[in-house]
Design a protein around this motif. Structure first.
Motif, PDB file in Angstrom:
ATOM      1  N   PHE A  11      28.151 -10.049  49.269  1.00  0.00           N
ATOM      2  CA  PHE A  11      27.682 -11.416  49.472  1.00  0.00           C
ATOM      3  C   PHE A  11      28.774 -12.210  50.153  1.00  0.00           C
ATOM      4  N   GLY A  12      28.400 -12.969  51.145  1.00  0.00           N
ATOM      5  CA  GLY A  12      29.356 -13.803  51.852  1.00  0.00           C
ATOM      6  C   GLY A  12      30.167 -13.012  52.852  1.00  0.00           C
ATOM      7  N   THR A  13      31.078 -13.716  53.530  1.00  0.00           N
ATOM      8  CA  THR A  13      31.955 -13.113  54.527  1.00  0.00           C
ATOM      9  C   THR A  13      33.389 -13.364  54.104  1.00  0.00           C
ATOM     10  N   PRO A  14      34.156 -12.301  53.829  1.00  0.00           N
ATOM     11  CA  PRO A  14      35.551 -12.487  53.408  1.00  0.00           C
ATOM     12  C   PRO A  14      36.322 -13.375  54.380  1.00  0.00           C
ATOM     13  N   GLY A  15      37.148 -14.251  53.826  1.00  0.00           N
ATOM     14  CA  GLY A  15      37.966 -15.146  54.622  1.00  0.00           C
ATOM     15  C   GLY A  15      37.261 -16.398  55.108  1.00  0.00           C
ATOM     16  N   GLN A  16      35.986 -16.544  54.787  1.00  0.00           N
ATOM     17  CA  GLN A  16      35.217 -17.691  55.271  1.00  0.00           C
ATOM     18  C   GLN A  16      34.989 -18.754  54.198  1.00  0.00           C
ATOM     19  N   GLY A  17      35.605 -18.605  53.044  1.00  0.00           N
ATOM     20  CA  GLY A  17      35.396 -19.562  51.957  1.00  0.00           C
ATOM     21  C   GLY A  17      34.107 -19.266  51.226  1.00  0.00           C
ATOM     22  N   GLY A  18      33.830 -20.039  50.223  1.00  0.00           N
ATOM     23  CA  GLY A  18      32.622 -19.818  49.437  1.00  0.00           C
ATOM     24  C   GLY A  18      32.819 -18.725  48.409  1.00  0.00           C
ATOM     25  N   SER A  19      31.736 -18.329  47.807  1.00  0.00           N
ATOM     26  CA  SER A  19      31.768 -17.314  46.754  1.00  0.00           C
ATOM     27  C   SER A  19      31.478 -15.946  47.371  1.00  0.00           C
ATOM     28  N   ASN A  20      32.517 -15.259  47.796  1.00  0.00           N
ATOM     29  CA  ASN A  20      32.378 -13.951  48.421  1.00  0.00           C
ATOM     30  C   ASN A  20      32.656 -12.874  47.386  1.00  0.00           C
ATOM     31  N   PHE A  21      31.733 -11.929  47.263  1.00  0.00           N
ATOM     32  CA  PHE A  21      31.957 -10.843  46.309  1.00  0.00           C
ATOM     33  C   PHE A  21      31.199  -9.600  46.715  1.00  0.00           C
ATOM     34  N   VAL A  22      31.600  -8.503  46.087  1.00  0.00           N
ATOM     35  CA  VAL A  22      30.938  -7.225  46.276  1.00  0.00           C
ATOM     36  C   VAL A  22      30.449  -6.768  44.906  1.00  0.00           C
ATOM     37  N   ARG A  23      29.272  -6.168  44.881  1.00  0.00           N
ATOM     38  CA  ARG A  23      28.685  -5.696  43.625  1.00  0.00           C
ATOM     39  C   ARG A  23      28.409  -4.199  43.765  1.00  0.00           C
ATOM     40  N   LEU A  24      28.971  -3.418  42.829  1.00  0.00           N
ATOM     41  CA  LEU A  24      28.831  -1.964  42.845  1.00  0.00           C
ATOM     42  C   LEU A  24      28.319  -1.462  41.496  1.00  0.00           C
ATOM     43  N   ILE A  25      27.652  -0.318  41.510  1.00  0.00           N
ATOM     44  CA  ILE A  25      27.095   0.295  40.307  1.00  0.00           C
ATOM     45  C   ILE A  25      27.799   1.620  40.056  1.00  0.00           C
ATOM     46  N   SER A  26      28.097   1.907  38.785  1.00  0.00           N
ATOM     47  CA  SER A  26      28.647   3.213  38.404  1.00  0.00           C
ATOM     48  C   SER A  26      27.943   3.682  37.142  1.00  0.00           C
ATOM     49  N   ASP A  27      28.197   4.922  36.774  1.00  0.00           N
ATOM     50  CA  ASP A  27      27.680   5.515  35.531  1.00  0.00           C
ATOM     51  C   ASP A  27      26.166   5.360  35.387  1.00  0.00           C
ATOM     52  N   LEU A  28      25.445   5.542  36.470  1.00  0.00           N
ATOM     53  CA  LEU A  28      23.994   5.376  36.454  1.00  0.00           C
ATOM     54  C   LEU A  28      23.303   6.597  35.867  1.00  0.00           C
ATOM     55  N   THR A  29      22.459   6.350  34.895  1.00  0.00           N
ATOM     56  CA  THR A  29      21.507   7.361  34.422  1.00  0.00           C
ATOM     57  C   THR A  29      20.137   6.720  34.570  1.00  0.00           C
ATOM     58  N   LEU A  30      19.198   7.470  35.113  1.00  0.00           N
ATOM     59  CA  LEU A  30      17.895   6.899  35.385  1.00  0.00           C
ATOM     60  C   LEU A  30      16.828   7.964  35.169  1.00  0.00           C
ATOM     61  N   GLN A  31      15.813   7.601  34.445  1.00  0.00           N
ATOM     62  CA  GLN A  31      14.680   8.491  34.199  1.00  0.00           C
ATOM     63  C   GLN A  31      13.432   7.825  34.756  1.00  0.00           C
ATOM     64  N   VAL A  32      12.670   8.595  35.532  1.00  0.00           N
ATOM     65  CA  VAL A  32      11.433   8.107  36.140  1.00  0.00           C
ATOM     66  C   VAL A  32      10.254   8.721  35.395  1.00  0.00           C
ATOM     67  N   ALA A  33       9.278   7.893  35.034  1.00  0.00           N
ATOM     68  CA  ALA A  33       8.075   8.397  34.355  1.00  0.00           C
ATOM     69  C   ALA A  33       7.397   9.436  35.240  1.00  0.00           C
ATOM     70  N   SER A  34       6.842  10.460  34.615  1.00  0.00           N
ATOM     71  CA  SER A  34       6.213  11.539  35.388  1.00  0.00           C
ATOM     72  C   SER A  34       4.876  11.122  35.994  1.00  0.00           C
ATOM     73  N   ASN A  35       4.242  10.100  35.438  1.00  0.00           N
ATOM     74  CA  ASN A  35       2.960   9.620  35.964  1.00  0.00           C
ATOM     75  C   ASN A  35       3.081   8.172  36.408  1.00  0.00           C
ATOM     76  N   SER A  36       2.386   7.845  37.478  1.00  0.00           N
ATOM     77  CA  SER A  36       2.357   6.461  37.941  1.00  0.00           C
ATOM     78  C   SER A  36       1.295   5.695  37.164  1.00  0.00           C
ATOM     79  N   ARG A  37       1.283   4.395  37.399  1.00  0.00           N
ATOM     80  CA  ARG A  37       0.268   3.526  36.802  1.00  0.00           C
ATOM     81  C   ARG A  37      -0.055   2.433  37.807  1.00  0.00           C
ATOM     82  N   PRO A  38      -1.169   1.738  37.622  1.00  0.00           N
ATOM     83  CA  PRO A  38      -1.484   0.623  38.521  1.00  0.00           C
ATOM     84  C   PRO A  38      -0.504  -0.541  38.306  1.00  0.00           C
ATOM     85  N   ALA A  39      -0.216  -1.255  39.357  1.00  0.00           N
ATOM     86  CA  ALA A  39       0.614  -2.456  39.246  1.00  0.00           C
ATOM     87  C   ALA A  39      -0.153  -3.524  38.468  1.00  0.00           C
TER      88      ALA A  39
END
Length: 129
Positions: A11-39
């Motif tokens: 987010f933002g541009t380094p050196g340009q002022g404002g709230s500039n930051f980077v967001r990263l994810i680690s240690d991800l575990t994710l399980q996806v349901a085997s069947n879909s459903r309607p929205a």
């Protein structure tokens, strides 16, 4: 990969002022349901990205429920007395999160999870005025 693409960003541009930051994810575990459903209408809570932009969930496409855990790192640009080296990041664990994977009206996939978080990193000092 869809979850990481939705969550990791700069987010933002380094050196340009404002709230500039980077967001990263680690240690991800994710399980996806085997069947879909309607929205349904409750799925609309996942319909925005981190910038508050609508993702245009397609209500006529199937949705997959997901669950898992992850750690989110948010690091702000080092500057002045506000964000010093070693004190410019927060780390939050999301141990029991749930969400959905869905397609938007352009056919792009998105995966979003929500859950209670626990801060495990250093607290940031207040920003400079």
């Amino acid at each position: 990969m869809y979850f990481l693409c939705d969550q990791e960003s700069q987010f933002g541009t380094p050196g340009q002022g404002g709230s500039n930051f980077v967001r990263l994810i680690s240690d991800l575990t994710l399980q996806v349901a085997s069947n879909s459903r309607p929205a349904n209408l409750t799925d609309l809570e996942y319909n925005t990205n981190q910038r508050g932009e609508h993702l245009s969930i397609s209500m006529d496409k199937p949705v997959y429920d997901i669950r898992g855990s992850f750690t989110r790192h948010t690091c702000y640009e080092i500057r002045g007395r506000s964000y010093l080296p070693g004190k410019n990041c927060t780390v939050e664990q999301y141990p029991n999160s749930t969400g959905i994977c869905f397609q938007n009206t352009f056919g792009d996939w998105h995966c979003r999870m929500k859950g209670s978080s626990k801060k495990i990193g250093r607290d940031l000092p207040p920003p400079e005025k």
